[in-house]
Design a protein around this motif. Structure first.
Motif, mmCIF file in Angstrom:
data_model
loop_
_atom_site.group_PDB
_atom_site.id
_atom_site.type_symbol
_atom_site.label_atom_id
_atom_site.label_comp_id
_atom_site.label_asym_id
_atom_site.label_seq_id
_atom_site.Cartn_x
_atom_site.Cartn_y
_atom_site.Cartn_z
ATOM 1 N N GLY A 147 0.792 -1.181 0.158
ATOM 2 C CA GLY A 147 -0.071 -0.028 0.014
ATOM 3 C C GLY A 147 0.989 1.174 -0.084
ATOM 4 N N VAL A 182 -1.853 2.299 3.650
ATOM 5 C CA VAL A 182 -3.032 2.367 3.099
ATOM 6 C C VAL A 182 -3.382 1.694 2.052
ATOM 7 C CG1 VAL A 182 -4.892 4.097 2.429
ATOM 8 C CG2 VAL A 182 -3.320 5.034 4.111
ATOM 9 N N TRP A 183 -4.354 1.161 1.692
ATOM 10 C CA TRP A 183 -4.450 -0.167 0.693
ATOM 11 C C TRP A 183 -5.929 -0.408 0.715
ATOM 12 C CZ3 TRP A 183 -3.767 -2.044 5.295
ATOM 13 C CH2 TRP A 183 -4.390 -3.214 5.813
ATOM 14 N N THR A 184 -6.338 -0.648 -0.614
ATOM 15 C CA THR A 184 -7.715 -1.262 -1.149
ATOM 16 C C THR A 184 -7.673 -2.532 -1.402
ATOM 17 O OG1 THR A 184 -7.468 -0.294 -3.224
ATOM 18 C CG2 THR A 184 -8.581 1.061 -1.547
ATOM 19 N N ALA A 226 -10.925 1.980 1.593
ATOM 20 C CA ALA A 226 -9.659 1.657 2.086
ATOM 21 C C ALA A 226 -9.271 1.242 3.306
ATOM 22 C CB ALA A 226 -8.900 3.319 2.055
ATOM 23 N N HIS A 227 -8.260 0.529 3.508
ATOM 24 C CA HIS A 227 -7.671 0.140 4.808
ATOM 25 C C HIS A 227 -6.440 0.892 5.173
ATOM 26 C CE1 HIS A 227 -10.534 -3.400 4.285
ATOM 27 N NE2 HIS A 227 -9.940 -3.474 3.286
ATOM 28 N N PRO A 233 -5.456 6.346 -2.336
ATOM 29 C CA PRO A 233 -6.837 6.216 -1.643
ATOM 30 C C PRO A 233 -6.686 7.508 -0.330
ATOM 31 C CG PRO A 233 -5.860 4.292 -1.278
ATOM 32 C CD PRO A 233 -4.898 4.993 -2.022
ATOM 33 N N VAL A 254 -8.031 8.532 2.866
ATOM 34 C CA VAL A 254 -8.543 8.137 4.008
ATOM 35 C C VAL A 254 -9.279 8.947 4.832
ATOM 36 C CG1 VAL A 254 -7.252 6.070 4.197
ATOM 37 C CG2 VAL A 254 -6.583 8.066 5.304
ATOM 38 N N GLN A 298 -13.026 9.108 4.025
ATOM 39 C CA GLN A 298 -13.909 8.122 3.996
ATOM 40 C C GLN A 298 -14.241 7.646 5.596
ATOM 41 O OE1 GLN A 298 -12.084 4.564 2.463
ATOM 42 N NE2 GLN A 298 -12.318 5.209 0.214
#
Length: 195
Positions: free
Chosen positions: A124, A137-139, A159-160, A188, A190, A193
């Protein structure tokens, strides 16, 4: 003086930074170098073959004087999958896509049902986390196959975000992202979100 220290002093004396030293079977001595970097230092210069040649010549001389036994010396740049070793490397490459491996799985509490609790490897975008840490951060978006149509109504995957400290990492490297069309990967955001 140790071999590592001798090589580091020689490389630093030439105005470069030692990234990694590796001795392999068969007498190979591999030295990875890079240009030094300081926060806020906008340099457009890249490491080139002349830098590697200069370090090779100097190290051949120094290692002969020191009596170091080796069969072959290899001096190179860190490459596209550069190892991230310390805080300065993380600061230098924040905003880039990285591959990290944790020493231990993230666990049930950290996963919160969003990610497999036994997971240790992540890819990420590297970002600074407050107060004094790092986050990735990743999806988990599935790659679209060439020619496949994607509905405009399809909601983007969430997004995580996972925060970590450097001492929790087994390894961290720049992800080898080769893009022949000049397109950057979207990161992403974050902050927009909310869960």
């Amino acid at each position: 003086m140790s071999l590592q220290q001798t090589i580091e002093d020689t490389v630093r004396g030439l105005g470069l930074e030692l990234v990694e030293t590796e001795r392999s079977a068969g007498g190979l001595l591999r030295v990875t170098i890079d240009l030094p970097w300081k926060s806020g230092d906008p340099t457009d210069r890249l490491l080139n073959i002349e830098d590697c040649e200069r370090v090779t010549r100097q190290l051949q001389y120094v290692l002969e004087v020191e009596g170091v036994d080796y069969k072959r010396l290899e001096v190179s740049s860190p490459g596209i999958d550069r190892l991230l070793r310390n805080e300065l490397d993380f600061e230098r490459f924040q905003g880039e896509i990285v591959d990290i491996t944790l020493k231990a799985p993230i666990g049930v509490a950290a996963a919160a049902g969003q990610v497999n609790a036994n997971r240790k490897k992540f890819r990420g975008t590297l970002q600074r986390a407050e107060p004094a840490g790092w986050q990735i951060v990743w999806t988990d978006e599935v790659a679209v196959k060439p020619g496949q149509r994607v509905s405009a109504k399809r909601a983007p995957p969430p997004a995580h975000v996972m925060a970590f400290a450097l001492d929790e990492l087994q390894s961290a490297r720049l992800a080898p992202m080769v893009d022949f069309k000049g397109r950057r990967h979207s990161v992403p955001d974050v902050s927009e979100q909310k869960n």
